[in-house]
Design an enzyme around this catalytic site. Structure first.
Site, PDB file in Angstrom:
ATOM      1  N   ALA A 168       0.694  -1.792  -0.328  1.00 23.13           N
ATOM      2  CA  ALA A 168       0.215   0.252   0.583  1.00 23.13           C
ATOM      3  C   ALA A 168       0.997   1.683  -0.183  1.00 23.13           C
ATOM      4  O   ALA A 168       0.543   2.453   0.058  1.00 23.13           O
ATOM      5  CB  ALA A 168      -0.986   0.008   1.248  1.00 23.13           C
ATOM      6  N   ALA A 169       2.764   0.941  -0.079  1.00 26.79           N
ATOM      7  CA  ALA A 169       3.029   2.705  -0.109  1.00 26.79           C
ATOM      8  C   ALA A 169       2.441   3.154  -1.416  1.00 26.79           C
ATOM      9  O   ALA A 169       2.557   4.834  -0.714  1.00 26.79           O
ATOM     10  CB  ALA A 169       4.637   2.253   0.131  1.00 26.79           C
ATOM     11  N   GLY A 170       2.613   2.736  -2.169  1.00 24.46           N
ATOM     12  CA  GLY A 170       2.157   3.611  -4.185  1.00 24.46           C
ATOM     13  C   GLY A 170       0.111   3.729  -3.836  1.00 24.46           C
ATOM     14  O   GLY A 170       0.635   5.062  -4.464  1.00 24.46           O
ATOM     15  N   ASP A 171      -0.603   3.433  -2.782  1.00 24.44           N
ATOM     16  CA  ASP A 171      -1.488   4.214  -2.632  1.00 24.44           C
ATOM     17  C   ASP A 171      -1.514   4.898  -1.962  1.00 24.44           C
ATOM     18  O   ASP A 171      -2.621   5.913  -1.743  1.00 24.44           O
ATOM     19  CB  ASP A 171      -2.857   2.839  -1.840  1.00 24.44           C
ATOM     20  CG  ASP A 171      -3.344   1.553  -3.215  1.00 24.44           C
ATOM     21  OD1 ASP A 171      -2.696   1.902  -4.662  1.00 24.44           O
ATOM     22  OD2 ASP A 171      -2.515   0.763  -2.570  1.00 24.44           O
TER      23      ASP A 171
END
Length: 302
Positions: free
Chosen positions: A246-249
């Site tokens: 979820a880093a990109g999110d």
């Protein structure tokens, strides 16, 4: 802002490394976590200061109730999150290695039941939103209807084309901000991205297709941006990664929250980078996403 996208239950296994093809590894733990790119980005934007409504589908199973509850607990409007009868909720099988790297396989479930008609039911929300955010874990027809609606009413569009797939040529001109990682850049632009120079080539190729502003995220290598406000490379904060899920999110949601507040492009990117950097220092998908207060306290702007 309005997020049109997916909600999944993440089934997470932790292991020393990621298995090769045909290899069996013993994991060190298992947990279930609310996730899905759409829901993750909605929660990131909400925790980082935006007012958010979600448009999507969940199943009529226990996971579906949990996924809706996760959204409402962050004060997200779920009036347009439909529970689909006799359908399972989407799930994601995630393996997380000791160094924070991960692999993800998604079974869409109810996410595949998001139709253009369900998007139309949220048309007034999209028309009056400060921004529309979409990804590609729901059918492209629904995404196109949402983007068409936003374009007709002058609502800015942010598209994160993940999981990567080719896009119709006429869609690019309706995208105000296109956020891609290395894999997505290669699929959409045909450029193998490994550093700032190749990210620059990919961004220029995607702008040539019609996208107004392109951000190519490079993980720990930062991000390359190109658009009417200029182009350049922005380094990422240096942190010790525990879990990159979820880093990109988190970056996308944080960027959008800052942009809707009126932040200039580079300031919004820096805000999203700080949020993503703090998220990788924690385990889980939505559990890793920081609030604005946590971000300012634990990883303040330089």
């Amino acid at each position: 802002m309005v997020v049109v996208g997916s909600a999944n239950m993440d089934l997470v296994v932790r292991a020393a490394g990621l298995p090769a093809s045909g290899e069996t590894l013993l994991g060190s733990g298992f947990e279930t976590c609310a996730g899905g790119k759409g829901a993750n980005q909605a929660i990131a934007a909400a925790r980082l200061g935006a007012s958010v409504a979600m448009v999507g589908c969940v199943g009529d199973d226990a996971f579906g109730a949990t996924l809706r509850d996760a959204l409402t607990s962050d004060r997200i409007d779920t009036a347009h999150v439909q529970r689909i009868p006799a359908t399972s909720s989407g799930i994601a099988m995630i393996t997380v290695a000791a160094d924070g790297a991960n692999t993800i396989v998604v079974a869409p479930g109810a996410n595949a039941r998001l139709t253009p008609e369900l998007v139309d039911a949220a048309g007034e929300l999209i028309a009056h939103a400060g921004m529309l955010i979409c990804q590609l874990e729901v059918p492209l027809g629904a995404v196109r209807r949402a983007i068409d609606t936003a374009a007709r009413h002058g609502t800015p569009v942010l598209l994160n084309p993940a999981p990567a797939q080719p896009l119709p040529d006429d869609l690019y001109a309706q995208i105000d901000v296109l956020i891609v990682n290395e894999t997505e850049a290669q699929v959409l632009a045909g450029v193998a991205v490994s550093d700032a120079a190749t990210a620059c080539r990919a961004a220029n190729a995607l702008r040539a297709k019609g996208a107004h502003t392109v951000i190519v995220t490079l993980g720990a290598g930062g991000a390359w941006y190109a658009g009417p406000e200029g182009e350049g490379h922005m380094a990422a904060p240096r942190v010790d990664a525990v879990d990159t899920t979820a880093a990109g999110d988190t970056f996308a949601g944080g960027f959008a929250a800052a942009r809707v507040r009126g932040a200039p492009l580079c300031d919004a990117i820096a805000f999203g980078q700080r949020a993503a950097a703090l998220s990788v220092m924690r385990k889980g998908a939505q559990t890793s996403i920081p609030t604005r207060a946590e971000l300012d306290a634990q990883l303040p702007a330089a």
